[in-house]
Design an enzyme around this catalytic site. Structure first.
Site, PDB file in Angstrom:
ATOM      1  N   ASP A   1      35.193   5.050 -17.523  1.00  0.00           N
ATOM      2  CA  ASP A   1      35.417   4.514 -16.097  1.00  0.00           C
ATOM      3  C   ASP A   1      34.631   3.287 -16.123  1.00  0.00           C
ATOM      4  O   ASP A   1      33.297   3.989 -16.666  1.00  0.00           O
ATOM      5  CB  ASP A   1      35.793   4.670 -15.020  1.00  0.00           C
ATOM      6  CG  ASP A   1      36.366   4.395 -14.436  1.00  0.00           C
ATOM      7  OD1 ASP A   1      36.532   3.625 -14.721  1.00  0.00           O
ATOM      8  OD2 ASP A   1      37.136   5.035 -13.460  1.00  0.00           O
TER       9      ASP A   1
HETATM   10  C1  NOJ Z   1      37.567   1.600 -12.343  1.00  0.00           C
HETATM   11  C2  NOJ Z   1      39.390   2.702 -12.004  1.00  0.00           C
HETATM   12  O1  NOJ Z   1      38.525   4.033 -12.057  1.00  0.00           O
HETATM   13  C3  NOJ Z   1      39.804   2.573 -13.255  1.00  0.00           C
HETATM   14  O2  NOJ Z   1      41.303   3.453 -13.040  1.00  0.00           O
HETATM   15  C4  NOJ Z   1      40.471   1.374 -14.060  1.00  0.00           C
HETATM   16  O3  NOJ Z   1      41.126   1.764 -15.553  1.00  0.00           O
HETATM   17  C5  NOJ Z   1      38.846   0.868 -14.554  1.00  0.00           C
HETATM   18  N1  NOJ Z   1      38.660   0.468 -13.196  1.00  0.00           N
HETATM   19  C6  NOJ Z   1      39.462  -0.558 -14.762  1.00  0.00           C
HETATM   20  O4  NOJ Z   1      40.219  -1.635 -13.953  1.00  0.00           O
END
Ligand code: NOJ
Length: 765
Positions: free
Chosen positions: A283
């Protein structure tokens, strides 16, 4: 003594054909043999495009362009600006070995055409509908340069305080698994080939992110292996079996190790046990965050993450900045780097990017494939099936010639209809409830409107909620003042409109910033200023239909007692207002059912229907009894249980019947039930099948969903609904983490929700 059978491990359907695989192997082997170690590490690096918000341009000063020229970038995410993506793809092709970039985006519920939020979509219990809605998202995203979507989110959530419950499919692992498959098929297609309209799915957040303690985002997860395997992992596993091409590791830890460096999760389970052969991305900044978790410095955590099975680093520059050093120091091997790089190159190969790096960069598709009338019509159809009727004393459906007062701060708010996590440039244009009602009635002049209230009495709280994003990312940007009109005035306008009307439609609940990422709440009631409005409306004596916009279950005890009807509409996307009016006026009979339990009080959380019995069980609705497992001040039961939802018609269930009262350990049995539509309107009913393993070698939940069918039943008609229950459905992970079916008696239950079931006993021998 229990007789046990070890159920066969389910095999993975590897979607890529063997011929393609060997061609791909040759191609990737060859490419890898030519790449320097720095280039390989570069492939493991994913960056956000320079701004989520501002217009993008490829210039030599752009950090991403510089990194790309230096062979330090494998992909970009965060924009669907086709001309930028085309230009930067050209830079990629000019650099090093000309390896195309992969382009990712958060396509969470639709793309330009916004679909209902995922939690809403789950309440349709209609897998074909979810798959079809997702196909539209894939088509639109792929028409705007995107080949990789950060979806589906399949995290099981039992705690409504967690804001990201809005992004998932609810609390049940079986239903969650079916939903996960529908999304993967929707994004990737079912044939294992990536056509121009197919995109690579990214299953997230792996794993257990939804079990954050106390519902506080990013918080620690504290669960045992048996519990996760039985209660949480099925959706992740189902997505792998459907052929999902990538996974995103989660922010939380599991067993004291951050998920992003957890080899049990990534290697033992996902890859070895379930056969996943795609790549895993972290993530955003999750690798860097392992430093704050207290594991080591950036070099240490990067090396450990790679070794544990992580392939791509999103936005930490941990891999690109430290892996070479770790290689020189012997902390990672060349094989570790090659393995990860191979997985990224394979994904690009499967997507067809080596054959045509511009496959998804066809600007002409924007006018034919994106935000079309056809797509919006489909969004309306989806939204019609995602509204849960929680209460109705008969006020609904409304008459189209009634005088209607539409009041509340969410009545005329398109963005709240679009919901959390949308990057659609059309989000704010989503059809409002007010507009939808006006378009549906015989005479729009009979519809009056008042904003009615603020959100919160506390101005600072409202500012934090509304401007949290701006304050975080653009602290210098001035924000419009709030609470400029006194609450009393807003309420009194609404009350006078209500008095002049036959019926009030009160539109309150959460704005999107109150759910989704970084939006946990400790108090999950309707915001207090809105409740003031509801109380004033109640005092008029007019019938009130509460149209609830929300991204999570809310506590609704007062509303359940005082409103005439409650229609939970979540955030329904581009066509929200029309779809809501379709249900309010009875053109569509509501058919959605909850996929999360609705607590009475926040203190009941975490709350989920498939709980264990304990040694001192206490009946769900029984009053307080000392020394049993209950509360002094509230019953154990939720206000609205999992699987619950009303219709404008009524359904009567017969007794469930088994094709045989005994079943062998590897056999199966048919379960059937007659369901009669006893009302005067045709309707759809979601018939649910639950089991309870009465005695097992480990404790088992009081109920577990094992099947469901959504059936159309005409007024007066009876349909026999049949399920096949196999030993696989009766199996679970025992204390030794073996997937077993055990002999003994099972209660087999069928009903319209998890509470009102009828049971029959099955003996497994
Ligand atoms: C953080 C989030 O937790 C995730 O769901 C998302 O896909 C990513 N950022 C990318 O934007």
């Amino acid at each position: 003594m229990k007789k046990t059978i070890l159920a066969a491990a389910s095999t993975i359907l590897l979607l890529a054909g063997c011929a393609q695989k060997s061609e791909m192997d040759k191609f990737v082997d060859d490419l890898l043999s030519k790449m320097t170690i720095e280039e390989k590490i570069g492939q493991l690096n994913l960056h956000a495009a320079a701004g989520f918000i501002s217009a993008l341009k490829v210039t030599e000063e752009d950090e991403n362009v510089k990194m790309l020229r230096a062979g330090q970038l494998g992909g970009l995410y965060g924009t669907s600006d086709v001309s930028y993506l085309t230009d930067i793809q050209k830079v990629a092709l000019e650099s090093g070995h000309g390896i195309p970039l992969i382009f990712g985006l958060d396509v969470i519920h639709g793309h330009e055409t916004v679909m209902p939020i995922p939690l809403a979509m789950s309440t349709s219990w209609n897998m074909q509908l979810i798959e079809d809605a997702t196909r539209i998202a894939a088509k639109e995203a792929s028409a705007q340069g995107i080949n990789w979507v950060f979806s589906p989110m399949v995290d099981i959530a039992r705690d409504a305080r967690w804001g990201r419950i809005a992004e998932g499919g609810g609390e049940d692992p079986y239903l969650g698994g079916e939903i996960a498959k529908a999304y993967v098929y929707g994004y990737q297609g079912r044939d294992g080939e990536y056509s121009d309209n197919d995109v690579l799915a990214c299953v997230k957040h792996y794993a257990l992110y939804g079990a954050a303690e106390a519902g506080r985002d990013y918080n620690t997860v504290n669960l045992g292996r048996q519990e996760i395997l039985n209660g949480y992992m099925n959706p992740y596993k189902a997505a792998a079996q459907a052929g999902a091409g990538s996974y995103m590791s989660s922010f939380n830890e599991f067993e004291g190790i951050p998920a992003t460096m957890n080899s049990y999760l990534m290697d033992d389970l996902l890859r070895k046990s379930w056969g996943f052969d795609g790549f895993i991305v972290s993530d955003a900044t999750a690798v860097m965050e392992e430093v704050a978790h207290g594991i080591g410095d950036l070099q240490e955590v990067s090396a450990r993450s790679l070794k544990a099975g992580l392939d791509m680093d999103m936005n930490s520059d941990g891999f690109v900045g430290t892996l070479k050093k770790s290689l020189d120091e012997g902390k990672v091997s060349k094989a570790d780097i090659d393995r990860a790089c191979r997985r990224i190159l394979e994904a690009k190969y499967k997507l067809g990017l080596f054959e045509d790096p511009f496959k998804y960069l066809k600007p002409e598709r924007n006018s034919t494939d994106v935000y079309t009338k056809e797509n919006r019509d489909f969004s309306r159809k989806v939204a019609q099936e995602c509204q849960v009727l929680l209460k109705n004393d008969g006020v609904l459906p409304l008459k189209k010639n009634a005088k209607i007062a539409v009041v509340g701060p969410l009545a005329n708010d398109g963005s709240s209809m679009a919901g959390t996590w949308t990057m659609s440039s059309h989000a704010a244009e989503s059809v409002t409830i007010l507009q939808g009602i006006k378009d549906a009635v015989t005479n729009p002049a009979n519809v009056s409107y008042a904003e009615g209230s603020w959100l919160f009495l506390d101005k600072e709280l409202e500012e934090n909620v509304k401007y949290g994003m701006i304050k975080t990312f653009m602290p210098d940007v001035p924000t419009p003042p709030l609470h400029t009109v006194p609450l009393e005035r807003l309420i009194s306008e609404a009350v006078s409109k209500a008095r002049a009307a036959d019926v009030v439609v009160a539109c309150v609940g959460e704005i999107p910033a109150m759910n989704g990422e970084g939006s946990s709440r400790a108090d999950i009631s309707i915001p207090d200023a809105e409740v003031e409005l509801l109380k004033a409306l109640k005092a008029t004596g007019k019938p009130i239909v509460l149209v609830l916009t929300t991204g999570r279950p809310l506590t609704l005890v007062w509303e359940d007692e005082n409103m005439n009807a409650i229609l939970n509409t979540w955030s329904e996307g581009s066509e929200a207002g029309h779809a809501i009016a379709d249900v309010l006026f009875g053109d569509v009979n509501p058919s959605a059912k909850l996929t999360t339990s609705f607590p009475r009080m926040v203190g009941q959380l975490p709350l989920y229907y498939n709980h264990k019995n304990t040694g001192r069980p206490h009946p769900d609705y029984a009053p307080y009894k000392k020394f049993t497992s209950c509360y002094i001040d509230v019953v154990n039961a939720p206000l609205y249980p999992f699987g619950y939802g009303l219709s404008y018609t009524t359904f009567e269930y017969g007794e469930p019947k088994l094709s045989a009262s005994e079943m062998s350990l590897d056999g199966n049995v048919k379960v059937s039930v007659d369901v009669k539509n006893t009302g005067s309107m045709d309707g759809k009913e979601i018939v649910q099948l639950y089991i309870h393993d009465i005695y097992a070698t480990s404790t088992r939940p009081v109920k577990e969903l094992k099947g469901f069918q959504k059936v159309d039943i005409k007024a007066g008609e009876t349909k026999t609904v049949e399920f096949t229950l196999t030993s696989e459905d009766l199996s679970y992970y025992n204390h030794d983490l073996q997937w077993v079916c055990e002999s003994g008696d099972f209660e087999i239950m069928v009903g319209p929700n998890s509470r009102d079931t009828k049971a029959v006993t099955l003996t497994v021998k």
